[in-house]
Motif scaffolding. Structure first.
Motif, short mmCIF file in Angstrom:
data_model
loop_
_atom_site.label_atom_id
_atom_site.label_comp_id
_atom_site.label_asym_id
_atom_site.label_seq_id
_atom_site.Cartn_x
_atom_site.Cartn_y
_atom_site.Cartn_z
N GLN A 160 0.87 -1.18 0.00
CA GLN A 160 0.00 0.00 0.00
C GLN A 160 0.90 1.22 0.00
O GLN A 160 1.76 1.35 0.85
CB GLN A 160 -0.85 0.02 1.27
CG GLN A 160 -1.85 -1.10 1.32
CD GLN A 160 -2.45 -1.26 2.71
OE1 GLN A 160 -2.66 -0.28 3.41
NE2 GLN A 160 -2.72 -2.49 3.09
N SER B 224 -2.58 12.92 -8.44
CA SER B 224 -3.73 12.41 -7.70
C SER B 224 -3.45 10.96 -7.31
O SER B 224 -2.52 10.33 -7.84
CB SER B 224 -4.97 12.49 -8.56
OG SER B 224 -4.90 11.51 -9.57
N GLY B 225 -4.26 10.43 -6.41
CA GLY B 225 -4.05 9.07 -5.93
C GLY B 225 -4.01 8.04 -7.05
O GLY B 225 -3.16 7.15 -7.06
N GLN C 227 -0.83 5.77 -8.21
CA GLN C 227 -0.92 4.32 -8.20
C GLN C 227 -0.48 3.75 -9.55
O GLN C 227 0.23 2.76 -9.62
CB GLN C 227 -2.36 3.91 -7.87
CG GLN C 227 -2.56 2.45 -7.60
CD GLN C 227 -1.87 2.00 -6.33
OE1 GLN C 227 -0.65 1.89 -6.27
NE2 GLN C 227 -2.62 1.74 -5.30
N ASN D 197 -6.85 0.76 -3.00
CA ASN D 197 -7.07 1.61 -1.83
C ASN D 197 -7.17 3.08 -2.23
O ASN D 197 -6.34 3.58 -2.96
CB ASN D 197 -5.89 1.44 -0.87
CG ASN D 197 -6.38 1.33 0.55
OD1 ASN D 197 -7.59 1.28 0.79
ND2 ASN D 197 -5.47 1.30 1.49
N ASN D 198 -8.19 3.76 -1.75
CA ASN D 198 -8.36 5.19 -2.00
C ASN D 198 -8.64 5.55 -3.46
O ASN D 198 -8.51 6.71 -3.82
CB ASN D 198 -7.13 6.01 -1.56
CG ASN D 198 -6.91 5.88 -0.08
OD1 ASN D 198 -7.88 5.81 0.68
ND2 ASN D 198 -5.66 5.83 0.34
N ASP E 177 -11.23 5.80 -6.78
CA ASP E 177 -12.67 5.80 -7.09
C ASP E 177 -12.97 4.66 -8.07
O ASP E 177 -12.07 3.95 -8.51
CB ASP E 177 -13.11 7.15 -7.63
CG ASP E 177 -12.36 7.54 -8.88
OD1 ASP E 177 -11.88 6.63 -9.59
OD2 ASP E 177 -12.24 8.74 -9.15
N SER F 59 -10.38 2.36 -10.17
CA SER F 59 -10.28 0.96 -9.74
C SER F 59 -10.45 0.05 -10.94
O SER F 59 -9.68 -0.90 -11.14
CB SER F 59 -11.35 0.65 -8.70
OG SER F 59 -11.17 1.42 -7.56
#
Lengths: 277, 319
Positions: free
Chosen positions: A82, A137-138, A142, A164-165, A167, A171
């Protein structure tokens, strides 16, 4: 094939992982599911030698991973935990380049650059490659980390909660990329995942852990079953087949009170109304 | 805003540092006594370079390991331990004892004890605190206060004459560096730095954190214990040579981070070394030419460094 035999880990008195044995099939996506505290992350950390195990063994194609040189192993398995936020001034391209470290030891050759370019394109990071990681952004971050893992070019890829985290859109995007990696590059992917519907839709095999033990393991059709999941998660879970996917409906509110009879009755009422109209 | 490349920054910084060193060497040179002035200035520059390299390299690596930019070995209580060691020597041995008078013996005993203390703190505490930065910092400060207070206690008990002798070693200073120790410290520092540079690419990987570094095939835990030994040796050698310079490391490494927006140790290490030499030379020029030797160098470094430390804390708390 990775074979895990009786690995265990205790913290003080508490056994976090209790004699877990499992095998990971090549060329498939295997999901690790289970309630919080089931030991999923601990298992994945031990299998990828990030965490020392108390006992047991992990064999990759028959080789014990704990006796393998670290650098050789880095060309066979990769693990993405993570992501914790890095306080480093590092651009996307620089981060992705780190994936070549096991091969280049920091001195990148032409071939390394080619592989890095390819991965950046694959993960659609071209426009972001010169941006600093902490500006992303997340979902973008990722993707950058996954690109680094792709560049590492290992047969086995372990991902600890990659969604994780993120949207829904991101995903789905990540899961589609993972499927592509399996389909096009023949990778073997193991993910820890919380959303059982994502596990059900995108993985081939599912291993469910509970209280540090393997509760059930098999193909997704064998595991995504009402009685099995209800026992693991200790809640009511209904499963519906929608567009060929087994979808779990587990909102333990009023929806949970609707029995199958209610649903049929409702369907009949709707049909009647349509006839009348 | 025009963004300069890191190479350009490095070039300019090198030029400024060389300029400052040259200025220090030539400033107010008296033709009648230059044969006396020059060697003494060369000696100081040599000490400055040795200490600058040792502090800069050790702090950069230390911060890569603890992943925090306000922790340095000195802030972890090392300086107080040095003061404690010096005070104990006078307290137990007296000002006329061999260990106080013989600078070589003093140097080696101090260095040995410092290395032992540092390794103890690193090895032991890292394991206990599981690398929790705030707990580490807290324990470091408590240890620092403990040794500081013990030293103060002993300083109250010794005679005023002894205290005057002791006072010289309580502040970091390049004015009274023992020539015979320069060579040995230089060798220690060069060997340590060579050891680090042998494999500095792995430092870049280590800055990603333990999990990523292990994943990429770096033997993280073994590497960390090796590097901690090197850090302990470097800091101890520098402190034993010139005395405590508490905020020097913090100051120079953070400025290097601001000048070079990069994670790459090649730039961070060379940059920090240059900044640290530059800082020390400028400070030395200030005390020698402006204050006529009335102030110790470490006082100025700590004043600037301390203010910068507060600034860093305030800026962090805002984020």
């Amino acid at each position: 094939m990775i074979k895990v035999r009786d690995i265990a880990k205790s913290y003080g008195e508490k056994k976090v992982v209790d004699d877990v044995s499992l095998s990971i099939e090549k060329g498939k996506i295997t999901s690790l599911i289970g309630p919080n505290g089931a030991g999923k992350s601990t298992v994945i950390s031990m299998v990828t030698r990030l965490l020392d195990k108390d006992s047991g063994e992990v064999l990759i194609e028959g080789d014990n991973i704990f006796t393998q040189p670290n650098n050789a192993l880095a060309k066979r398995i990769s693990i993405l935990k993570q992501t914790n936020h890095l306080e480093l001034k590092i651009t996307v391209r620089e981060l992705v380049s780190f994936g070549r470290y096991p091969y280049s030891k920091g001195r990148l050759k032409d071939e390394d650059h080619r592989i890095i370019d390819e991965a950046i394109e694959y993960m659609e990071l071209g426009e972001l490659e010169d941006r600093y990681i902490d500006e992303l952004s997340g979902g973008q971050r990722q993707r950058a980390y996954i690109a680094m893992t792709i560049v590492q070019d290992t047969e086995y890829i372990f991902l600890d909660e990659p969604l994780n985290n993120l949207d829904m859109k991101h995903s789905v995007q990540i899961m589609q990329i993972l499927r592509r990696l399996v389909r096009e590059k023949g990778k073997t992917i193991i993910i820890v995942i919380h959303d059982i519907n994502f596990a059900s839709c995108y993985s081939d095999n599912i291993i469910a852990l509970k209280n540090g033990r393997v509760a059930v393991s098999g193909t997704k059709h064998e595991v995504i079953k009402k009685n099995i999941l209800e026992e693991i998660y200790e809640m009511e879970i209904n499963i519906q087949c929608i567009f060929g996917h087994n979808i779990c409906i587990y909102f333990d509110d009023q929806a949970g009170d609707v029995t199958e009879d209610d649903a049929q009755e409702y369907a009949q009422t709707v049909a009647h109304e349509q006839l009348r109209a | 805003m025009l963004k300069m490349t890191n190479n350009k920054v490095l070039l300019i910084l090198t030029a400024i540092t060389i300029g400052a060193v040259a200025l220090y060497m030539l400033y107010d040179l008296n033709p009648a006594i230059y044969f006396y002035q020059l060697p003494s200035r060369v000696k100081r520059i040599a000490a400055i370079v040795i200490v600058g390299v040792a502090i800069a390299v050790s702090t950069v690596i230390f911060q890569t390991i603890v992943k925090n930019r306000i922790l340095t070995p000195s802030i972890m209580g090392l300086d107080s331990v040095y003061v404690f060691i010096q005070t104990s020597m006078i307290f137990f041995g007296g000002a006329s004892s061999a260990i106080v008078l013989n600078s070589k013996a003093n140097y080696f005993v101090s260095m040995l004890l410092l290395v032992i203390f540092t390794l103890f703190v690193f090895r032991f505490l890292f394991r206990f605190t599981k690398n929790n930065v705030f707990l580490l910092l807290l324990i470091g400060i408590i240890l620092g206060t403990l040794f500081g207070n013990l030293a103060t206690f002993m300083q109250m008990m010794i005679s005023p004459e002894d205290f005057l002798i002791l006072q010289n070693s309580l502040f970091g200073s390049f004015s009274a560096v023992d020539e015979s120790l320069l060579g040995i410290t230089g060798v220690i520092v060069v060997l340590s730095v060579l050891y680090v540079l042998r494999d500095f690419n792995s430092l870049d990987v280590m800055s990603l954190g333990r999990d990523h570094a292990m994943n990429l095939g770096v033997d993280y835990d073994r590497k960390v214990s090796q590097l901690l030994i090197v850090i302990a040796i470097l800091v101890s050698a520098a402190t034993a040579l010139v005395g405590p310079m508490m905020f020097l490391g913090l100051l120079v490494v953070n400025i290097a981070h601001e000048l070079f927006s990069t994670y790459r140790h090649l730039y961070l290490i060379i940059g920090s070394v240059l900044i640290s030499v530059l800082t020390l030379v400028l400070g030395q020029m200030a005390i020698q030419f402006m204050f006529d030797g009335g102030v110790e160098l470490s006082v100025i470094i700590n004043l600037v460094g301390g203010l910068y430390f507060i600034y860093l804390m305030l800026r962090r708390s805002k984020v």
